[in-house]
Write a protein that holds these residues in place. Sequence first.
Motif, PDB file in Angstrom:
ATOM      1  N   GLU A   1       0.688  -1.401   0.102  1.00  0.00           N
ATOM      2  CA  GLU A   1      -0.114   0.034   0.040  1.00  0.00           C
ATOM      3  C   GLU A   1       0.776   1.284  -0.037  1.00  0.00           C
ATOM      4  O   GLU A   1       0.605   2.374  -0.725  1.00  0.00           O
ATOM      5  CB  GLU A   1      -1.022  -0.071   1.351  1.00  0.00           C
ATOM      6  CG  GLU A   1      -1.986  -1.086   1.141  1.00  0.00           C
ATOM      7  CD  GLU A   1      -2.760  -1.159   2.336  1.00  0.00           C
ATOM      8  OE1 GLU A   1      -2.481  -0.496   3.198  1.00  0.00           O
ATOM      9  OE2 GLU A   1      -3.583  -2.040   2.504  1.00  0.00           O
ATOM     10  N   GLY A   2       2.034   1.310   0.907  1.00  0.00           N
ATOM     11  CA  GLY A   2       2.868   2.574   0.873  1.00  0.00           C
ATOM     12  C   GLY A   2       3.545   2.753  -0.557  1.00  0.00           C
ATOM     13  O   GLY A   2       3.631   3.845  -0.887  1.00  0.00           O
ATOM     14  N   LEU A   3       3.891   1.743  -1.149  1.00  0.00           N
ATOM     15  CA  LEU A   3       4.525   1.674  -2.596  1.00  0.00           C
ATOM     16  C   LEU A   3       3.694   2.222  -3.581  1.00  0.00           C
ATOM     17  O   LEU A   3       4.025   3.011  -4.335  1.00  0.00           O
ATOM     18  CB  LEU A   3       5.252   0.403  -2.945  1.00  0.00           C
ATOM     19  CG  LEU A   3       6.487  -0.047  -2.172  1.00  0.00           C
ATOM     20  CD1 LEU A   3       6.696  -1.514  -2.604  1.00  0.00           C
ATOM     21  CD2 LEU A   3       7.534   0.986  -2.355  1.00  0.00           C
ATOM     22  N   GLN A   4       2.352   1.830  -3.519  1.00  0.00           N
ATOM     23  CA  GLN A   4       1.457   2.150  -4.670  1.00  0.00           C
ATOM     24  C   GLN A   4       0.963   3.801  -4.077  1.00  0.00           C
ATOM     25  O   GLN A   4       0.919   4.612  -5.192  1.00  0.00           O
ATOM     26  CB  GLN A   4       0.268   1.560  -4.142  1.00  0.00           C
ATOM     27  CG  GLN A   4       0.464  -0.167  -5.040  1.00  0.00           C
ATOM     28  CD  GLN A   4      -0.751  -0.786  -4.698  1.00  0.00           C
ATOM     29  OE1 GLN A   4      -1.778  -0.585  -3.658  1.00  0.00           O
ATOM     30  NE2 GLN A   4      -0.937  -2.059  -5.248  1.00  0.00           N
ATOM     31  N   ASP A   5       0.895   4.305  -2.766  1.00  0.00           N
ATOM     32  CA  ASP A   5       0.646   5.513  -2.391  1.00  0.00           C
ATOM     33  C   ASP A   5       1.756   6.419  -2.478  1.00  0.00           C
ATOM     34  O   ASP A   5       1.582   7.834  -2.668  1.00  0.00           O
ATOM     35  CB  ASP A   5      -0.055   5.525  -1.025  1.00  0.00           C
ATOM     36  CG  ASP A   5      -1.529   4.759  -1.003  1.00  0.00           C
ATOM     37  OD1 ASP A   5      -1.963   4.413  -1.904  1.00  0.00           O
ATOM     38  OD2 ASP A   5      -1.696   4.487   0.202  1.00  0.00           O
ATOM     39  N   GLY A   6       3.071   5.849  -2.139  1.00  0.00           N
ATOM     40  CA  GLY A   6       4.290   6.728  -2.249  1.00  0.00           C
ATOM     41  C   GLY A   6       4.664   7.169  -3.608  1.00  0.00           C
ATOM     42  O   GLY A   6       5.895   7.685  -3.507  1.00  0.00           O
ATOM     43  N   THR A   7       4.137   6.811  -4.725  1.00  0.00           N
ATOM     44  CA  THR A   7       4.702   7.250  -5.653  1.00  0.00           C
ATOM     45  C   THR A   7       4.702   8.761  -6.072  1.00  0.00           C
ATOM     46  O   THR A   7       3.538   9.217  -6.381  1.00  0.00           O
ATOM     47  CB  THR A   7       4.194   6.567  -7.004  1.00  0.00           C
ATOM     48  OG1 THR A   7       4.152   5.031  -6.844  1.00  0.00           O
ATOM     49  CG2 THR A   7       5.007   6.862  -8.467  1.00  0.00           C
ATOM     50  N   ARG A   8       5.752   9.453  -5.717  1.00  0.00           N
ATOM     51  CA  ARG A   8       5.437  10.921  -6.027  1.00  0.00           C
ATOM     52  C   ARG A   8       6.934  11.431  -6.890  1.00  0.00           C
ATOM     53  O   ARG A   8       7.850  10.545  -6.900  1.00  0.00           O
ATOM     54  CB  ARG A   8       5.837  11.699  -4.708  1.00  0.00           C
ATOM     55  CG  ARG A   8       4.987  11.123  -3.533  1.00  0.00           C
ATOM     56  CD  ARG A   8       5.201  11.648  -2.179  1.00  0.00           C
ATOM     57  NE  ARG A   8       6.446  11.125  -1.789  1.00  0.00           N
ATOM     58  CZ  ARG A   8       7.184  11.906  -0.769  1.00  0.00           C
ATOM     59  NH1 ARG A   8       6.616  12.775   0.055  1.00  0.00           N
ATOM     60  NH2 ARG A   8       8.280  11.298  -0.299  1.00  0.00           N
ATOM     61  N   ASN A   9       6.585  12.609  -7.166  1.00  0.00           N
ATOM     62  CA  ASN A   9       7.389  13.202  -8.075  1.00  0.00           C
ATOM     63  C   ASN A   9       8.363  13.994  -7.295  1.00  0.00           C
ATOM     64  O   ASN A   9       7.844  15.216  -6.831  1.00  0.00           O
ATOM     65  CB  ASN A   9       6.814  14.003  -9.175  1.00  0.00           C
ATOM     66  CG  ASN A   9       7.885  14.382 -10.380  1.00  0.00           C
ATOM     67  OD1 ASN A   9       9.076  14.197 -10.176  1.00  0.00           O
ATOM     68  ND2 ASN A   9       7.531  15.312 -11.111  1.00  0.00           N
ATOM     69  N   ILE A  10       9.580  13.859  -6.915  1.00  0.00           N
ATOM     70  CA  ILE A  10      10.493  14.525  -5.919  1.00  0.00           C
ATOM     71  C   ILE A  10      11.281  15.142  -6.826  1.00  0.00           C
ATOM     72  O   ILE A  10      12.095  14.664  -7.462  1.00  0.00           O
ATOM     73  CB  ILE A  10      11.117  13.693  -4.944  1.00  0.00           C
ATOM     74  CG1 ILE A  10       9.897  12.717  -4.197  1.00  0.00           C
ATOM     75  CG2 ILE A  10      12.017  14.501  -4.080  1.00  0.00           C
ATOM     76  CD1 ILE A  10      10.352  11.827  -3.317  1.00  0.00           C
ATOM     77  N   PRO A  11      11.389  16.685  -6.885  1.00  0.00           N
ATOM     78  CA  PRO A  11      12.237  17.461  -7.698  1.00  0.00           C
ATOM     79  C   PRO A  11      13.683  17.447  -7.375  1.00  0.00           C
ATOM     80  O   PRO A  11      14.701  17.365  -8.076  1.00  0.00           O
ATOM     81  CB  PRO A  11      11.775  18.706  -7.549  1.00  0.00           C
ATOM     82  CG  PRO A  11      10.652  18.738  -6.657  1.00  0.00           C
ATOM     83  CD  PRO A  11      10.529  17.495  -6.233  1.00  0.00           C
ATOM     84  N   ASP A  12      13.967  17.211  -5.863  1.00  0.00           N
ATOM     85  CA  ASP A  12      15.442  17.221  -5.493  1.00  0.00           C
ATOM     86  C   ASP A  12      15.878  15.859  -5.745  1.00  0.00           C
ATOM     87  O   ASP A  12      15.663  14.936  -5.297  1.00  0.00           O
ATOM     88  CB  ASP A  12      15.485  17.596  -4.222  1.00  0.00           C
ATOM     89  CG  ASP A  12      16.826  17.854  -3.641  1.00  0.00           C
ATOM     90  OD1 ASP A  12      17.503  18.573  -3.976  1.00  0.00           O
ATOM     91  OD2 ASP A  12      17.284  16.823  -2.865  1.00  0.00           O
ATOM     92  N   VAL A  13      17.005  15.734  -6.440  1.00  0.00           N
ATOM     93  CA  VAL A  13      17.810  14.514  -6.810  1.00  0.00           C
ATOM     94  C   VAL A  13      18.274  13.834  -5.557  1.00  0.00           C
ATOM     95  O   VAL A  13      18.128  12.421  -5.486  1.00  0.00           O
ATOM     96  CB  VAL A  13      19.148  15.043  -7.660  1.00  0.00           C
ATOM     97  CG1 VAL A  13      19.865  13.583  -7.988  1.00  0.00           C
ATOM     98  CG2 VAL A  13      18.520  15.538  -8.955  1.00  0.00           C
ATOM     99  N   ASN A  14      18.753  14.507  -4.542  1.00  0.00           N
ATOM    100  CA  ASN A  14      19.186  13.722  -3.283  1.00  0.00           C
ATOM    101  C   ASN A  14      18.086  13.223  -2.640  1.00  0.00           C
ATOM    102  O   ASN A  14      18.039  12.019  -2.129  1.00  0.00           O
ATOM    103  CB  ASN A  14      20.005  14.651  -2.536  1.00  0.00           C
ATOM    104  CG  ASN A  14      21.335  15.378  -2.969  1.00  0.00           C
ATOM    105  OD1 ASN A  14      22.043  14.415  -3.735  1.00  0.00           O
ATOM    106  ND2 ASN A  14      21.529  16.481  -2.709  1.00  0.00           N
ATOM    107  N   ASP A  15      16.925  14.046  -2.452  1.00  0.00           N
ATOM    108  CA  ASP A  15      16.100  13.368  -1.740  1.00  0.00           C
ATOM    109  C   ASP A  15      15.136  12.426  -2.547  1.00  0.00           C
ATOM    110  O   ASP A  15      14.749  11.322  -1.843  1.00  0.00           O
ATOM    111  CB  ASP A  15      14.564  14.288  -1.908  1.00  0.00           C
ATOM    112  CG  ASP A  15      14.960  15.661  -0.784  1.00  0.00           C
ATOM    113  OD1 ASP A  15      15.900  15.232   0.025  1.00  0.00           O
ATOM    114  OD2 ASP A  15      14.267  16.763  -0.666  1.00  0.00           O
TER     115      ASP A  15
END
Length: 140
Positions: free
Chosen positions: A48-62
């Motif tokens: 569930e966390g992997l399905q919900d956690g798909t985010r576009n994070i702009p910072d390369v390190n993050d």
Amino acid sequence: MKVETFLPEDYRPAEDEPFMNERQLEYFRRKLIEWREELLDGSRSTIEGLQDGTRNIPDVNDRASEETDRALELRTRDRQRKLVAKIDAALRRVESGEYGYCEVTGEPISLKRLDARPIATLSLEAQERHERREKVHRED
């Protein structure tokens, strides 16, 4: 249909009772089932966390940090998946009456060892011999 064995909540297998009697088998069966359910619940929450956690994070390190965390989580879940298979095998041994006996020697595995590692298939002595042989072969 099998009749469920009564087991007091504070029951712990004791050395002075017959080895792998109905109460001991029921104790380990319940322990294995509970452990299996905990692992499966964790797997469900990871999915569930992997399905919900798909985010576009702009910072390369993050983004790299999050991907590392996900990889670690997936590796952990893979280990737990293999553990669930071992728990299922132990439950089959409980049902067949083979649970608690060493695969190599046929001798009883100590209750303390089974309580600490309910999926154990080798007595402590057989496990130590196995690990020594493994170590010798690895060093070759």
